[in-house]
Design a protein around this motif. Structure first.
Motif, PDB file in Angstrom:
ATOM      1  N   GLN A  14      -0.112  -0.708   8.608  1.00 39.15           N
ATOM      2  CA  GLN A  14       1.330  -0.604   8.852  1.00 39.15           C
ATOM      3  C   GLN A  14       1.570  -0.687  10.361  1.00 39.15           C
ATOM      4  O   GLN A  14       0.886  -0.033  11.152  1.00 39.15           O
ATOM      5  CB  GLN A  14       1.878   0.720   8.310  1.00 39.15           C
ATOM      6  CG  GLN A  14       3.399   0.733   8.339  1.00 39.15           C
ATOM      7  CD  GLN A  14       3.997   2.099   8.006  1.00 39.15           C
ATOM      8  OE1 GLN A  14       3.362   3.122   8.193  1.00 39.15           O
ATOM      9  NE2 GLN A  14       5.235   2.102   7.529  1.00 39.15           N
ATOM     10  N   ARG A  18       5.143   5.947   9.098  1.00 42.06           N
ATOM     11  CA  ARG A  18       4.414   7.186   8.830  1.00 42.06           C
ATOM     12  C   ARG A  18       2.919   7.018   8.641  1.00 42.06           C
ATOM     13  O   ARG A  18       2.186   8.005   8.670  1.00 42.06           O
ATOM     14  CB  ARG A  18       4.980   7.852   7.581  1.00 42.06           C
ATOM     15  CG  ARG A  18       6.347   8.406   7.799  1.00 42.06           C
ATOM     16  CD  ARG A  18       6.968   8.774   6.463  1.00 42.06           C
ATOM     17  NE  ARG A  18       8.390   8.972   6.621  1.00 42.06           N
ATOM     18  CZ  ARG A  18       8.961  10.161   6.773  1.00 42.06           C
ATOM     19  NH1 ARG A  18       8.227  11.250   6.771  1.00 42.06           N
ATOM     20  NH2 ARG A  18      10.251  10.247   6.915  1.00 42.06           N
ATOM     21  N   ARG A  56       4.637  -4.800   7.846  1.00 40.95           N
ATOM     22  CA  ARG A  56       5.428  -3.792   7.129  1.00 40.95           C
ATOM     23  C   ARG A  56       4.612  -3.334   5.933  1.00 40.95           C
ATOM     24  O   ARG A  56       3.964  -4.139   5.271  1.00 40.95           O
ATOM     25  CB  ARG A  56       6.752  -4.405   6.661  1.00 40.95           C
ATOM     26  CG  ARG A  56       7.715  -4.632   7.802  1.00 40.95           C
ATOM     27  CD  ARG A  56       9.117  -4.691   7.275  1.00 40.95           C
ATOM     28  NE  ARG A  56       9.428  -3.489   6.512  1.00 40.95           N
ATOM     29  CZ  ARG A  56      10.504  -3.339   5.755  1.00 40.95           C
ATOM     30  NH1 ARG A  56      11.369  -4.316   5.635  1.00 40.95           N
ATOM     31  NH2 ARG A  56      10.710  -2.213   5.102  1.00 40.95           N
ATOM     32  N   ASP A  57       4.683  -2.040   5.634  1.00 40.57           N
ATOM     33  CA  ASP A  57       3.818  -1.523   4.563  1.00 40.57           C
ATOM     34  C   ASP A  57       4.055  -2.215   3.216  1.00 40.57           C
ATOM     35  O   ASP A  57       3.114  -2.492   2.484  1.00 40.57           O
ATOM     36  CB  ASP A  57       3.921   0.004   4.449  1.00 40.57           C
ATOM     37  CG  ASP A  57       5.279   0.481   3.963  1.00 40.57           C
ATOM     38  OD1 ASP A  57       6.247  -0.306   3.993  1.00 40.57           O
ATOM     39  OD2 ASP A  57       5.357   1.648   3.541  1.00 40.57           O
ATOM     40  N   ASP A  58       5.332  -2.551   2.931  1.00 43.78           N
ATOM     41  CA  ASP A  58       5.656  -3.155   1.631  1.00 43.78           C
ATOM     42  C   ASP A  58       4.994  -4.524   1.457  1.00 43.78           C
ATOM     43  O   ASP A  58       4.799  -4.982   0.332  1.00 43.78           O
ATOM     44  CB  ASP A  58       7.173  -3.334   1.497  1.00 43.78           C
ATOM     45  CG  ASP A  58       7.920  -2.133   2.017  1.00 43.78           C
ATOM     46  OD1 ASP A  58       8.449  -1.387   1.200  1.00 43.78           O
ATOM     47  OD2 ASP A  58       7.937  -1.938   3.255  1.00 43.78           O
ATOM     48  N   ASN A  77       2.034   4.949  -3.515  1.00 42.47           N
ATOM     49  CA  ASN A  77       3.366   4.639  -4.035  1.00 42.47           C
ATOM     50  C   ASN A  77       3.690   3.153  -3.871  1.00 42.47           C
ATOM     51  O   ASN A  77       4.223   2.523  -4.784  1.00 42.47           O
ATOM     52  CB  ASN A  77       4.426   5.505  -3.332  1.00 42.47           C
ATOM     53  CG  ASN A  77       4.331   5.447  -1.815  1.00 42.47           C
ATOM     54  OD1 ASN A  77       3.294   5.786  -1.256  1.00 42.47           O
ATOM     55  ND2 ASN A  77       5.372   5.012  -1.151  1.00 42.47           N
ATOM     56  N   SER A 165       8.343  14.850   1.016  1.00 36.96           N
ATOM     57  CA  SER A 165       7.195  15.612   1.520  1.00 36.96           C
ATOM     58  C   SER A 165       7.586  17.062   1.732  1.00 36.96           C
ATOM     59  O   SER A 165       7.158  17.935   0.982  1.00 36.96           O
ATOM     60  CB  SER A 165       6.531  14.958   2.736  1.00 36.96           C
ATOM     61  OG  SER A 165       7.452  14.553   3.686  1.00 36.96           O
ATOM     62  N   SER A 166       8.439  17.389   2.712  1.00 41.23           N
ATOM     63  CA  SER A 166       8.818  18.797   2.875  1.00 41.23           C
ATOM     64  C   SER A 166       9.947  19.188   1.910  1.00 41.23           C
ATOM     65  O   SER A 166      10.125  20.366   1.617  1.00 41.23           O
ATOM     66  CB  SER A 166       9.283  19.041   4.310  1.00 41.23           C
ATOM     67  OG  SER A 166      10.503  18.353   4.525  1.00 41.23           O
ATOM     68  N   GLY A 167      10.722  18.235   1.460  1.00 45.96           N
ATOM     69  CA  GLY A 167      11.862  18.538   0.583  1.00 45.96           C
ATOM     70  C   GLY A 167      13.160  18.734   1.361  1.00 45.96           C
ATOM     71  O   GLY A 167      14.220  18.904   0.762  1.00 45.96           O
ATOM     72  N   THR A 169      14.985  16.630   3.175  1.00 42.81           N
ATOM     73  CA  THR A 169      15.983  15.559   3.012  1.00 42.81           C
ATOM     74  C   THR A 169      16.786  15.777   1.725  1.00 42.81           C
ATOM     75  O   THR A 169      18.012  15.676   1.728  1.00 42.81           O
ATOM     76  CB  THR A 169      15.289  14.177   2.982  1.00 42.81           C
ATOM     77  OG1 THR A 169      14.566  14.017   4.190  1.00 42.81           O
ATOM     78  CG2 THR A 169      16.289  13.048   2.834  1.00 42.81           C
TER      79      THR A 169
END
Ligand code: PRT
Ligand code: ZN
Length: 290
Positions: A14, A18, A56-58, A77, A165-167, A169
């Motif tokens: 990437q 992230r 790009r990761d996608d 994912n 991840s942390s929740g 958002t």
């Protein structure tokens, strides 16, 4: 000057995001150095037969499936959403998150069948479609490419399916996580049918990755103990083969060296102290070759 080009393995990473720093850090720990400054799209490792593309990761699963790159690092994912089948050959232990379904905080929720006939916004229509199909639920999946979390508040959807991840958002958008569709972390993917030369380079790379990950999940432990307690102490320490026991200058005392799993660390240390160990030192390990 040589007329022969050295065979290199082509690796897709990437470019920014992230997974970018975790991927670079892992390769550096594997002793592979390269420069990726000034927004480069392509570089070569200095001391390993690796050509690196920054994408790009996608796009990475497609590049690997089509043979433009031989291997790549992406989140599970992204791999699960990609239409072409590719093999994940090694989990890499970073970029952990989960793909979850969330509903407005005040909404009642009793189970996945609640999504029957409901609109769910996501950037993962394939993974979510398979999830609902396997649960026997006919939901209406709305594919959107970004800012999925605002879809319910603007009336675009009843629920969302997004990475968490942390929740925080979800929380700050008034949403509540109700189902985990999949867990994810960064993985090394490889195209099928690599030629023997590239396969050999990949084996070397995977060997180094495994040594780095074994090292980070283990600790080296040293301690002093009275000779009479050695058997009891050895029984607490599994070690790679069996612990090393060295005589100390002080009569009747030995030093015991071993490797322990990080996750067992505190329990092992408590048990060692109870068994009479003293002067316990715990060190991190750079590489662990099995
Ligand atoms: O530009 P490019 O297309 O390459 O990058 P991108 O923007 O598509 O992806 P990027 O860099 O955001 O994520 C790359 C990969 O990191 C993902 O495919 C996952 O495998 C992994 N990852 C790990 C995450 C997260 N954690 C994560 N929290 N990817 C995205 N998020 C987002 C999520 O979409 C949501 O917007 O972070 C937000 C939620 O985070 P919390 O902490 O508030 O829950
Ligand atoms: Zn992306």
């Amino acid at each position: 000057m040589s007329f022969f080009r050295v065979m290199k393995l082509k690796l897709a990473l990437q470019r920014s995001g992230r997974l970018a720093s975790g991927s670079t850090e892992l390769l550096h720990k594997c002793g592979i150095r390269f420069s990726n400054g000034m927004g480069k799209l392509r570089t070569e490792a200095v001391d390993f037969p690796l050509e690196i593309f920054f994408l790009r990761d996608d796009d990475i699963p497609d590049y690997v499936a089509d043979g433009v790159a031989d291997v790549g690092i992406v989140g599970e994912n992204v791999l699960a959403e990609a239409p072409k089948p590719i093999d994940a050959i090694e989990k890499l232990g970073f970029g952990r998150c989960r793909l979850s379904i969330a509903v407005p905080r005040a909404a009642e929720y009793s189970g996945v069948s609640d999504f029957e006939g409901k609109r769910v916004a996501t950037s993962y229509p394939n993974v979510l479609g398979r999830y609902f199909a396997s649960s026997g639920v006919a939901a209406d999946i709305h594919e959107i490419s970004g800012s999925v979390e605002i879809a319910p508040s603007i009336g675009l959807a009843d629920a969302v399916c997004d990475l968490v991840s942390s929740g925080s958002t979800l929380f700050s958008n008034g949403l509540r996580e109700v189902e985990t569709v999949m867990e994810s972390e960064a993985v090394l993917i490889a195209r099928r049918a690599l030629d023997a030369e590239r396969e050999a380079i990949l084996d070397k790379l995977v060997f180094r990755i495994r040594s780095v990950s074994a090292a980070s999940s283990n600790r080296y432990i040293l301690l002093n103990a009275p000779e009479g307690k050695v058997n009891e102490i050895i029984a607490i320490l599994p070690g790679m083969k069996s612990p090393t026991v060295v005589q100390l200058a002080e009569p009747g005392w030995v030093s015991v060296h071993s490797v322990i799993a990080e996750q067992d660390f505190w329990e092992v240390v408590d048990n060692l102290k109870m068994a009479g160990a003293e002067g316990i030192l715990v060190l991190s390990i750079d590489q662990m070759i099995r």
